[in-house]
Design an enzyme around this catalytic site. Structure first.
Site, PDB file in Angstrom:
ATOM      1  N   ARG B 227      -0.962  10.304  -1.220  1.00 45.54           N
ATOM      2  CA  ARG B 227      -1.341   8.979  -0.737  1.00 45.54           C
ATOM      3  C   ARG B 227      -1.652   9.051   0.755  1.00 45.54           C
ATOM      4  O   ARG B 227      -0.968   9.742   1.502  1.00 45.54           O
ATOM      5  CB  ARG B 227      -0.168   8.031  -0.971  1.00 45.54           C
ATOM      6  CG  ARG B 227      -0.400   6.605  -0.576  1.00 45.54           C
ATOM      7  CD  ARG B 227       0.739   5.736  -1.096  1.00 45.54           C
ATOM      8  NE  ARG B 227       2.018   6.012  -0.457  1.00 45.54           N
ATOM      9  CZ  ARG B 227       2.346   5.613   0.767  1.00 45.54           C
ATOM     10  NH1 ARG B 227       1.501   4.927   1.502  1.00 45.54           N
ATOM     11  NH2 ARG B 227       3.525   5.899   1.266  1.00 45.54           N
ATOM     12  N   HIS B 228      -2.678   8.313   1.190  1.00 45.97           N
ATOM     13  CA  HIS B 228      -2.928   8.182   2.623  1.00 45.97           C
ATOM     14  C   HIS B 228      -1.799   7.357   3.239  1.00 45.97           C
ATOM     15  O   HIS B 228      -1.378   6.358   2.655  1.00 45.97           O
ATOM     16  CB  HIS B 228      -4.269   7.488   2.861  1.00 45.97           C
ATOM     17  CG  HIS B 228      -4.729   7.579   4.281  1.00 45.97           C
ATOM     18  ND1 HIS B 228      -4.202   6.817   5.287  1.00 45.97           N
ATOM     19  CD2 HIS B 228      -5.648   8.372   4.864  1.00 45.97           C
ATOM     20  CE1 HIS B 228      -4.795   7.122   6.433  1.00 45.97           C
ATOM     21  NE2 HIS B 228      -5.677   8.068   6.201  1.00 45.97           N
ATOM     22  N   PRO B 229      -1.310   7.741   4.415  1.00 41.48           N
ATOM     23  CA  PRO B 229      -0.132   7.040   4.951  1.00 41.48           C
ATOM     24  C   PRO B 229      -0.397   5.605   5.401  1.00 41.48           C
ATOM     25  O   PRO B 229       0.539   4.810   5.453  1.00 41.48           O
ATOM     26  CB  PRO B 229       0.273   7.911   6.142  1.00 41.48           C
ATOM     27  CG  PRO B 229      -0.951   8.704   6.497  1.00 41.48           C
ATOM     28  CD  PRO B 229      -1.695   8.907   5.225  1.00 41.48           C
ATOM     29  N   PHE B 234      -5.402   4.226  -1.784  1.00 37.92           N
ATOM     30  CA  PHE B 234      -6.078   5.418  -1.268  1.00 37.92           C
ATOM     31  C   PHE B 234      -5.232   6.596  -1.730  1.00 37.92           C
ATOM     32  O   PHE B 234      -4.486   7.176  -0.963  1.00 37.92           O
ATOM     33  CB  PHE B 234      -6.093   5.330   0.265  1.00 37.92           C
ATOM     34  CG  PHE B 234      -7.221   6.070   0.950  1.00 37.92           C
ATOM     35  CD1 PHE B 234      -8.358   5.389   1.376  1.00 37.92           C
ATOM     36  CD2 PHE B 234      -7.145   7.435   1.199  1.00 37.92           C
ATOM     37  CE1 PHE B 234      -9.387   6.047   2.050  1.00 37.92           C
ATOM     38  CE2 PHE B 234      -8.170   8.094   1.871  1.00 37.92           C
ATOM     39  CZ  PHE B 234      -9.296   7.403   2.296  1.00 37.92           C
TER      40      PHE B 234
END
Lengths: 386, 386
Positions: B227-229, B234
Site C-alpha cells: 500500500r502507498h503510505p 493505492f
C-alpha cells in the site's frame, strides 16, 4: 570552476515525481530550472502531505531551487510567454499523457522544426509508442506490472511494494541521463534530440539477475524476503537486540566470517562453496544465529567490520538522516524558507564532483507563480542570463 | 545522426554491478567501452549463476557490447599498456575500495595532472570521504543501512530486501549522470572532473517522501506492505483469481472508481477525501474487495482501464518479458554469441532517443582478455578510432 550545468536553461513542464526528480538533478548541478505550472493549483504534489507552515514538505523536497511561473498553455497571452521561454531554453521536460503536448501545438516535431537546438525530454507511464501508450499510470502500477513486486517480499506471502517510489524515480533518472547525453551530443551536432522514457520500461531495466535467470531457465524467480537469491550468507540475522545484515559475498569472506564467529563451517562440505551454502541456506542461518543471538547488533557489527566482512544495521529513516557517514558526505541538506531559515531537511546531491560546490542548503521551493516577474524580466534581458 | 556518445572512449576498471551498470549505459548510447579486468579470473560476476554453455548470463546481461583486456596494474608491461589507454580515454570508471587506485599511482590527482581532459568516475560503498570510506559494502548492506529496507515489507513483520539490487544500480545510474554532466561541462572548459558516488548516499537520495515525513514529524515511517503510505486507494486488491493493483491517486479518480465498481462511496464522509480514505483504508479495502472478488483480474483491469483508472496486473518477470507493451518498445533484446546466434535475452535500453538506432540485439559479452589484440592494434592506430 562553475557548476557543471551552469548557464543551462531547463523549461520544466513536469509534475508529481518522475519529471521533477529529473529536473532536481539539473538544478542540483547548477542549471536554471523554470517550472511551468498550471494556474490555480499547480503541481499536484503541492497538496501532498506532510505539511509545514501550510506548505508541502514533499513538494519542497523535490522542487527546491527551481523557479515557478503559472501558464495556461491554452491561453494566447500565456502561450506567447511560453514561446519566448522556449527560445531561451536548452531543455524542455514534460510528463503529460502522450498526445497532450501535440494537441497544444508543442509536440516534438513542431518544436524541433522551430527550435532545432532544443532537447525535448518526455517521461510517461508506458512511453509514447506501443498499444498502452495512452494509459494512465502511477508508480504502483509500474512496480506491479514491471515485475519488481514479484521479486520483493516474503516467499509464500503476498508481494509488497518497494517503499520508495522507484517506479517514478528510476524513470526520472533515465530521463536525466538521456538529456545529459543529448546535451553532450549537441555540442558536436548543434541539434537537439527527443528522449522518450517510460516508467514501465525503466522497471524492466533494473530487474538485473531476474531477467538473466528467466532468460536462461525459463522460470521467473520469486521473492526471497531479506535474502539474496543466489549468494549465502547474504541476509539479515538476529542479534539479541534485533536484526542486522551480513553479506559474505565470496568464499574468502565466508572463511573470515567463520573465524570471527568461531564457527567451524568453512571446511564443511555443506558450506564450503557458495552453491552449497545456497542449498543449505536455512540450516546455515540457524547455525549463524545460534552464535549471533548471544550478543548485540553493535557487538557483531564492530567485530565483523574489524574482520573486513561487509555488515551493518538496518536503519530507520531517522537513523539514516543522523548517520555520521551520511552527514560527513553532506547528504542531508537544509531547505530554506523565504526568510533564509531552515524549514525542512532534504536529501543532498549524491553526485559529488570536483570543483563543484556541494551546497549545504537549498533555496526554497517556489510558490506557485512566485517568480513570474523575475522570469519576465529575464526574458526582457534586464537580468542577463543565457 | 550517429549515436549520442559515438566516438567516446570509456576505460572501465569496474567490476560486479554498480560500475558495470554505468558503463552499460555508455555502451548502449554508442561509446566504446574497454573493460580492464584482472588477469586470471576477471570480473567476479563471470562466476555468477545462471550459466549457459558454461558462461554467466548474469555477466552477459550487464557487459554485452564491451571489449575486454586483462591487465595486471602492478606489472610494468601492463601498466605501460594501461597508460597508453589512458591517453586515449575520455572517461575512466573505477569501483575499487577507496585508496586502491592511489596506491597503484592512478588516483585522481596524478591522473588529472597528466590527463587534464580525463573524466574520472568512482563508485564505492560509502564514498571516498568520511569515517567509513574504507569499509566494504555490498548491495544488501546499503539497502539495510540506507533505510529502504525499513520502509519495505509488511507492517509488523521483518523488513525485506528490494528484490533487485537497487543499492548497486541506483549508484551506477548516479555515476553515469555525473560523468555525462562532466562530459558536457568539458566541452566548455576543456577540463575533466572527478565524480565520487557512494552507494549509501544514493539510497538516501531515493527515499523521497520518507525523508520529508521524517523531517517534518520527527518520526520515521515504517513499511506498509503493498500500500502507498499516503494515498488511498493505492494498493493491491484480490479478484477471484488473484491480486491486481488499483491506483486512484486523486478524488476525481476515486469518483470514477466508485462508478466503475458500482460502489456508492464517493459522497460518504469516511471516503470523500484522500485524508479520510487514508484514515479508513482497511475498511475501504474490504468494501472494494467485496466487489472485486466477484470477477477475474482481467475483467477488472479491462473495466477500470476503460474508465481511465490506473490499474494493472502484478506480473512475474517471465510475464513482463512477454508483455506486448514491453515488446513493442524493444525492451527485451537478444545478446548474441560468437556465432551471431541468440544466446540470452537482456533488458533493452530504456532511453529512447530520436535518430539513435535502438538495436534489437547486442554484441556478445567479451571473453576475459578476448579483445587484447584488437585493442593493442587500435592503440597503434592501425584501426583508426578516436
Amino acid at each position: 570552476m562553475p557548476m557543471p550545468l551552469a548557464d543551462l536553461v531547463v523549461l520544466d513542464l513536469t509534475h508529481v515525481l518522475a519529471g521533477p526528480f529529473a529536473s532536481m538533478t539539473f538544478s542540483d548541478m547548477g542549471a536554471k530550472v523554470i517550472k511551468v505550472e498550471r494556474p490555480g493549483s499547480g503541481d499536484d504534489t503541492r497538496a501532498f502531505p506532510p505539511f509545514k507552515d501550510g506548505k508541502s514538505a514533499y513538494f519542497a523536497a523535490i522542487n527546491h531551487g527551481k523557479s515557478s511561473i503559472a501558464l495556461d498553455l491554452k491561453a494566447d497571452g500565456d502561450r506567447a510567454v511560453f514561446e519566448r521561454l522556449l527560445s531561451r531554453a536548452d531543455v524542455l521536460l514534460e510528463n503529460y499523457r502522450p498526445g497532450v503536448m501535440d494537441r497544444l501545438g508543442y509536440g516534438w516535431d513542431s518544436l524541433h522544426a522551430e527550435h532545432p537546438h532544443l532537447i525535448y525530454g518526455s517521461v510517461s507511464g508506458f512511453g509514447h509508442t506501443g498499444p498502452d501508450a495512452k494509459r494512465p499510470a502511477y508508480d504502483m502500477v509500474v512496480q506491479a506490472r514491471g515485475g519488481v513486486m514479484s521479486i520483493t517480499g516474503e516467499d509464500g506471502r503476498e508481494p509488497v511494494r518497494v517503499g520508495a517510489s522507484i517506479g517514478d524515480i528510476v524513470a526520472g533518472m533515465y530521463l536525466a541521463q538521456g538529456v545529459l547525453a543529448a546535451l553532450f551530443d549537441r555540442t558536436r551536432t548543434g541539434r537537439g534530440r527527443r528522449i522518450d522514457v517510460s516508467m514501465l520500461d525503466s522497471q524492466l531495466a533494473i530487474l538485473e539477475h531476474a531477467v538473466a535467470i528467466t532468460s536462461v531457465t525459463g522460470k521467473a524467480p520469486g521473492p526471497t524476503g531479506a535474502r539474496h537469491p543466489s549468494i549465502a550468507p547474504f541476509e539479515t540475522f538476529h542479534a539479541c537486540d534485533g536484526l542486522f545484515v551480513i553479506a559474505a559475498g565470496n568464499d574468502a569472506l565466508f572463511e573470515k566470517l567463520c573465524v570471527a564467529l568461531n564457527l567451524p563451517l568453512a571446511d564443511d562440505p555443506r558450506f564450503a562453496t557458495n552453491p552449497a551454502r545456497c542449498e543449505n541456506v536455512r540450516l546455515l542461518k540457524r547455525l549463524i544465529e545460534a552464535v549471533t543471538l548471544d550478543h548485540t547488533r553493535a557487538h557483531w557489527i564492530a567485530r565483523l567490520t574489524a574482520a573486513g566482512i561487509p555488515t551493518g544495521p538496518i536503519q530507520s529513516v531517522d537513523e539514516v538522516m543522523k548517520d555520521p557517514q551520511i552527514l560527513s558526505r553532506n547528504m542531508v541538506v537544509d531547505v530554506l524558507d523565504r526568510n533564509g531559515r531552515q524549514a525542512y531537511k532534504a536529501a543532498g546531491n549524491p553526485i559529488k564532483m570536483s570543483d563543484a560546490e556541494d551546497r549545504t542548503s537549498r533555496a526554497p521551493a517556489p510558490d506557485l507563480d512566485g517568480n513570474r516577474g523575475e522570469i519576465l524580466r529575464w526574458l526582457d534581458g534586464a537580468c542577463g542570463g543565457r
